[in-house]
Each structure stands twice: as C-alpha cells, then as structure tokens.
Scaffold this motif. Structure first.
Motif, PDB file in Angstrom:
ATOM      1  N   GLU A  64       0.851  -1.080   0.026  1.00 50.85           N
ATOM      2  CA  GLU A  64      -0.143  -0.036  -0.013  1.00 50.85           C
ATOM      3  C   GLU A  64       0.881   1.149  -0.135  1.00 50.85           C
ATOM      4  O   GLU A  64       1.967   1.331   0.760  1.00 50.85           O
ATOM      5  CB  GLU A  64      -0.874  -0.051   1.119  1.00 50.85           C
ATOM      6  N   SER A  65       0.268   2.281  -0.926  1.00 52.20           N
ATOM      7  CA  SER A  65       1.117   3.444  -0.717  1.00 52.20           C
ATOM      8  C   SER A  65       0.234   4.540  -0.665  1.00 52.20           C
ATOM      9  O   SER A  65      -0.798   4.708  -1.455  1.00 52.20           O
ATOM     10  CB  SER A  65       2.284   3.467  -1.830  1.00 52.20           C
ATOM     11  N   THR A  66       0.469   5.825  -0.021  1.00 53.05           N
ATOM     12  CA  THR A  66      -0.291   6.935  -0.097  1.00 53.05           C
ATOM     13  C   THR A  66       0.092   7.709  -1.428  1.00 53.05           C
ATOM     14  O   THR A  66       1.008   7.923  -1.348  1.00 53.05           O
ATOM     15  CB  THR A  66      -0.087   7.567   1.152  1.00 53.05           C
TER      16      THR A  66
ATOM     17  N   ILE B 134      -6.626  12.938   6.059  1.00 50.01           N
ATOM     18  CA  ILE B 134      -6.971  11.696   5.408  1.00 50.01           C
ATOM     19  C   ILE B 134      -5.862  11.384   4.400  1.00 50.01           C
ATOM     20  O   ILE B 134      -4.860  12.150   3.959  1.00 50.01           O
ATOM     21  CB  ILE B 134      -8.123  12.255   4.371  1.00 50.01           C
ATOM     22  N   LYS B 135      -5.974  10.002   4.465  1.00 49.28           N
ATOM     23  CA  LYS B 135      -4.749   9.529   3.401  1.00 49.28           C
ATOM     24  C   LYS B 135      -5.539   8.859   2.794  1.00 49.28           C
ATOM     25  O   LYS B 135      -6.282   7.674   2.794  1.00 49.28           O
ATOM     26  CB  LYS B 135      -3.695   8.698   4.266  1.00 49.28           C
TER      27      LYS B 135
ATOM     28  N   TYR C 189      -1.255  17.038  -0.107  1.00 44.70           N
ATOM     29  CA  TYR C 189      -0.253  16.748  -0.694  1.00 44.70           C
ATOM     30  C   TYR C 189      -0.471  15.654  -1.638  1.00 44.70           C
ATOM     31  O   TYR C 189      -1.119  14.662  -1.439  1.00 44.70           O
ATOM     32  CB  TYR C 189       0.824  16.065   0.258  1.00 44.70           C
ATOM     33  N   LEU C 190      -0.230  16.065  -3.275  1.00 40.96           N
ATOM     34  CA  LEU C 190      -0.013  14.752  -4.189  1.00 40.96           C
ATOM     35  C   LEU C 190       0.989  14.479  -4.086  1.00 40.96           C
ATOM     36  O   LEU C 190       1.970  15.134  -4.576  1.00 40.96           O
ATOM     37  CB  LEU C 190      -0.672  15.273  -5.489  1.00 40.96           C
ATOM     38  N   ASP C 191       1.564  13.277  -4.303  1.00 38.78           N
ATOM     39  CA  ASP C 191       2.778  12.602  -4.244  1.00 38.78           C
ATOM     40  C   ASP C 191       3.792  13.337  -3.577  1.00 38.78           C
ATOM     41  O   ASP C 191       4.949  13.805  -4.136  1.00 38.78           O
ATOM     42  CB  ASP C 191       3.289  12.389  -5.828  1.00 38.78           C
ATOM     43  N   GLY C 192       3.562  13.910  -2.314  1.00 33.62           N
ATOM     44  CA  GLY C 192       4.419  14.722  -1.508  1.00 33.62           C
ATOM     45  C   GLY C 192       4.384  16.272  -2.035  1.00 33.62           C
ATOM     46  O   GLY C 192       5.031  16.866  -1.307  1.00 33.62           O
ATOM     47  N   GLN C 193       3.755  16.498  -2.772  1.00 28.89           N
ATOM     48  CA  GLN C 193       4.054  18.162  -3.184  1.00 28.89           C
ATOM     49  C   GLN C 193       2.387  18.773  -2.966  1.00 28.89           C
ATOM     50  O   GLN C 193       1.499  18.311  -3.315  1.00 28.89           O
ATOM     51  CB  GLN C 193       4.208  18.230  -4.712  1.00 28.89           C
TER      52      GLN C 193
ATOM     53  N   THR D  96      -6.282   5.682  -9.355  1.00 30.14           N
ATOM     54  CA  THR D  96      -6.717   5.970  -7.961  1.00 30.14           C
ATOM     55  C   THR D  96      -8.012   6.541  -8.219  1.00 30.14           C
ATOM     56  O   THR D  96      -8.200   7.451  -8.992  1.00 30.14           O
ATOM     57  CB  THR D  96      -5.817   6.695  -7.154  1.00 30.14           C
ATOM     58  N   ILE D  97      -9.024   6.018  -7.409  1.00 25.25           N
ATOM     59  CA  ILE D  97     -10.455   6.594  -7.668  1.00 25.25           C
ATOM     60  C   ILE D  97     -11.012   6.886  -6.490  1.00 25.25           C
ATOM     61  O   ILE D  97     -10.964   6.467  -5.384  1.00 25.25           O
ATOM     62  CB  ILE D  97     -11.305   5.527  -8.331  1.00 25.25           C
TER      63      ILE D  97
END
Lengths: 252, 282
Positions: free
Chosen positions: A2-4, A26-27, A68-72, A199-200
């Motif tokens: 699993e990854s966020t 939320i993650k 954050y989307l992919d850390g950004q 991702t949905i």
C-alpha cells in the motif's frame, strides 16, 4: 503493497463565513477506490472539489491547511496543470454539446491545443472508450454528437474524457445519482476494473454502492472526518456510533 | 346561479382575448402599409442602372446610388469590426462577473448609452474625431455607429452566455483547460447563435441611422473607398434627395429607401434563420 498518493494535513475549507471542512487528515491509497459517504451538507463534494481546486470557481471560497499529491502541496501548483493530473466526473453528465463523441474524448487535448497525429488520436479515443466500457456501443457513431447518447452513456463518455488525459486520480462526484439502476451497475463494474490503473475517489449517497465497490470508506459528518477505514471494517464493525447509525439507515 | 357566474367569466375571457387581438391588428396595419408604400414608390426606380451608377447633377436624367451603397456597406463593416470585439468582451465580462461596483457602473453606462439620442452621439464624435483631425471621414461615422451597436451586442452576449450551463464550464476547467480557452472554445461556441443574433440586430439597427452620420461621414457625391475621407451613405442620400426641390431626386430617395428597408428586412430574416439553425441544444 500500500502506498499513499494523496494526503491532507489539517485541511479546512470555508465559503464566506460558513466553515465547511474542519481539520481533515485523510490518506488516500494508490490504485484503490475510496468512497466518501455522509449525510447531505457534510462537505463531501466540497472535499473532492478541493482536491482538484474546482472549489476556487466560487469566488468566496477559502482554504487553510495542505493537500499533498505525491508529496507536493497542490496549493503551490498551477491549478490547470493540477487538473490534468486529477480528473473529475460530475453528478450530471456534461459532455460538450457542440462536439462529437470522438471530439469529446479528445477535448482535454484539443482544448489545450496539443498536436496529435491521426493515429495517436484514434488510439486514445479507442483506448479511453474501451476503458470506459462504451466502445462497443458507440464505435460506429463516433462522429455523432455526444448529446445523442442516453444519460448513462453520456456519463461513461465523461469518464472516457477524463481517462483520456491519463490522470493519476479520478474524482467522481455522485456519478450515478442521476442514472437508472442498469446504467449505475455498468458504471460500478467499470470503476471496479479501472482501479488496476487509477486511484479513484467517489462521493456517494448510496450506502450499498460504497459497500459494493470501494476498498476504503471515509465517513463525513458536519464537515469532520468521523471515521475512515477499510470498507469491510466500516460496514461490519464501525467504531463510531454516527457511522453505525448512518450505515444502518437510522439517519441521513 | 353557479352556471350563470361561469358563463359571465367565460364571456369576460372572450372579450379580453378579442381586445388583445384587435390591438395587435391595429398596430400591425400601419407597419404593413408603410412597407407596402415604400415598396410601391421604390420598386419603379430600381433597375441595374440605379444600382451601378453614380449620382448625376441636377437636370440630367438618371443617376444611381452606387457610391452610397458602397459607402454604407463600408461604414457598417468598419463599425461592426470596432463594436464586436468590445461588445462581446463586455458581454462576456457581464455574464461572468459578480455584481461588484465595476459591473454596476458599466451596466448603468450601457443602459444609458442605449437611450442617448443618435444625434447626440454624432455631435460627440464630431467633437472627438472630426474636429481634431480637421475633416469629416467615414471612419468617424463608423465609430459613431459602433457606439450605437454596442448595447445590442453586449446585452445579447450577456444573456446568451448566462444561459450556457455552468456544468460545461466545470467540465472544461476540470480537464485542465485554462480559463481563457474555456471561455473562447467552450462557452462562446455554445452561445454563438445568440451572439451572432445580437450582432446582426445591431447592424440592422444602425443601417438606417442618419443623424450620427450628418456630422461625421458627411456625404460625398463621388465614389470613395477611403475611410479617412468623407463618404456617401444610403441614409444621407435619402435625406439630401428628400429635402431637395427636384421631383427626380425624390424618386431616387424612394429607391434608396427601398434598398435600405430591404437590407434591414433581409438582416432580420437572417437573424431568424441563425436562431433556429445554429441553436445549440443543452
């Protein structure tokens, strides 16, 4: 594994003086379906509109905190670039009424003046329509207006349109609430297949729908995240009494 | 008792319907007569010679309105080119903007502009453009007419764009299309029939304007294509010929009127056609 992919940090949103979202943390997991549930007016739609910054269309909307989307942090990015990475499908099907089915699928490219070769275009249209489970129904009428389709087909066309942009996340804001049960089940099946690639995040009023298709469920109440867990856990063993009441149909 | 009351109401309904139909007919009659009269007076003058030759001096037979026809088309074309970008932009701003003070003031200005007598616009353009440059010109006439076209273009753009569903804008923006491209490529095409209508009606409205041209385009008995020089136009030629003492010129004025009325009629028919043909279904 699993990854966020997306995570919020003390996120708040307001319209004027109305505080709609309160301190959300939320993650969202990559390549999973996350359902957002909750009674009307609890901020579900506002939350997903904040993810691709569509809430900014409302001139008195303000936000605090970070997403954050992919850390950004998405609030440090250009909204138009961000929206190409985060697609959105709305409650009511909204194909472009001046365009054909073919042009609708490619709208994200043509409206942004991307130059594509003929073969590339055909490829994108076919792939997107196939992924949206619409190809077989429209492959002979690709150059007819998108508005000739039925409501359910229009909605799948809208899904194909956002898939064509190859986004990382697809946001769906009650995508089946205006559709009949057969169209609804088609879209649910299609979403289930799509999570291999995307991702949905889906907002839904329909508790059964969340139970059927989602891996994770977040329950919102009055702008706060009451509970979030694997869907199985939320449905069988909710920790929060409000969640339990909502799922068992005692309010909402 | 009940039945009588009902009959009484129905009679009143009948009388009311009859009344509005009669009023409509009464107001149509003079309009139809007017058009018929112009056509009867004008049609006898119209021939190929009338359309393709220049005016002759008093006393010589014949003579046409070619220079006025070209002049009118030129003035209107330039006026449209000036008015459309400003009018459509402003209509777009109105349809998008929340009612802040700029919106309110601009809206008020457009409403007032619609009510300003055309002669006043002519005089103002005379002061702004004709006097500083020291000469009458077709261009100054175009500017005057473009002012008169603005309200119709702005209003129809605003009203049409307001009717375009918000969901289309959301669809476009959510695909990462920048705002300006969304407006130009999604919202504008969806409202194109209404915008075109406004433009054509604007043209029809100014086609017959005489007063603003008196002080600006001035008129010219010769052929001219130079928009920075005085130029003839249909309304001016009608005015000049109609107030002249010569029977022959009166006939020419009727011919020119006929051409002008036909042009306006055709523009209105085009409007009706674009309205139905280009209409986008939501």
């Amino acid at each position: 594994m699993e990854s966020t992919i997306l995570r919020t940090e003390d996120f708040n949103a307001s319209f004027g003086t109305t505080h709609v979202l309160k301190n959300l943390n939320i993650k969202i997991q990559r390549k999973k379906i996350t359902a957002i549930m909750g009674p009307s007016g609890c901020g579900k739609s506002t939350f997903i509109r904040c993810i691709n910054r569509m809430h900014e269309l409302n001139s008195n909307a303000t936000t605090k905190g970070k997403i954050y989307l992919d850390g950004q942090n998405i609030y440090e990015q250009n909204p138009t670039i961000l929206r190409r990475k985060i697609g959105m499908v709305f409650q009511n099907p909204n194909p472009f009424n001046t365009m054909s089915i073919y042009q609708n699928v490619l709208a994200g490219y043509t409206l942004n003046s991307y130059k594509l070769t003929r073969t590339k275009k055909d490829e994108i249209v076919e792939e997107s329509l196939k992924n949206a489970a619409l190809w077989d129904e429209v492959k002979n009428t690709l150059h007819k207006k998108g508005t000739f389709l039925s409501g359910g087909q229009q909605q799948r066309l809208c899904i194909a349109r956002s898939l064509a942009m190859k986004p990382e996340i697809i946001l769906l804001d009650e995508p089946t609430s205006a559709l009949d049960p057969i169209s609804t089940s088609k879209i649910e099946e299609l979403l289930y297949g799509l999570k291999r690639i995307y991702t949905i995040i889906i907002v839904t009023h329909n508790i059964q729908q969340a139970g059927r298709i989602s891996d994770y469920t977040a329950f919102f109440y009055l702008g706060e995240l009451t509970e979030m867990d694997e869907t199985k856990t939320i449905f069988t063993n909710p920790k929060n009494i409000q969640t339990q009441n909502y799922i068992t149909g005692r309010f909402g | 008792m009940m039945k009588e009351r009902l009959r009484f109401r129905e009679t009143r309904n009948m009388i009311f319907k009859f009344f509005i139909i009669v009023c409509t007919l009464i107001s149509i009659i003079p309009l139809v007569l007017l058009i018929v009269y112009i056509f009867r007076q004008g049609i006898s003058v119209i021939n190929w010679h009338f359309l393709t030759s220049l005016p002759k001096p008093v006393g010589e037979a014949g003579g046409g309105i070619l220079n006025a026809l070209i002049g009118s088309l030129l003035i209107i074309l330039v006026a449209t080119m000036i008015a459309v970008p400003f009018g459509v932009s402003m209509g777009m701003y109105f349809s998008e903007s929340s009612p802040n003070w700029v919106y309110k003031i601009a809206h008020l200005c457009v409403d007032v502009l619609q009510g300003i007598p055309s002669i006043v616009i002519g005089i103002i353009i005379y002061i702004w453009l004709v006097k500083p440059f020291g000469q009458f010109s077709a261009f100054s006439g175009s500017v005057a007419l473009s002012f008169m076209m603005l309200p119709s273009i702005i209003k129809s753009t605003e009203e049409t764009l307001k009717l375009v569903p918000h969901s289309l804008k959301e669809a476009s923006l959510s695909l990462g299309v920048p705002y300006y491209k969304t407006m130009l490529r999604v919202i504008m095409p969806a409202g194109i029939s209404g915008i075109l209508n406004g433009i054509i009606l604007g043209v029809a409205r100014v086609a017959g304007e005489t007063a603003p041209l008196l002080f600006t385009a001035f008129g010219n008995p010769f052929m001219s294509f130079n928009i920075f020089k005085p130029i003839a136009s249909l309304p001016l030629i009608i005015f000049n010929y109609a107030i002249s003492p010569y029977e022959d010129w009166h006939r020419l004025a009727w011919g020119a009127s006929f051409i002008l009325v036909s042009m306006v009629l055709i523009l209105n028919i085009i409007t009706k056609v674009t309205e139905t043909r280009w209409k986008v279904q939501f």
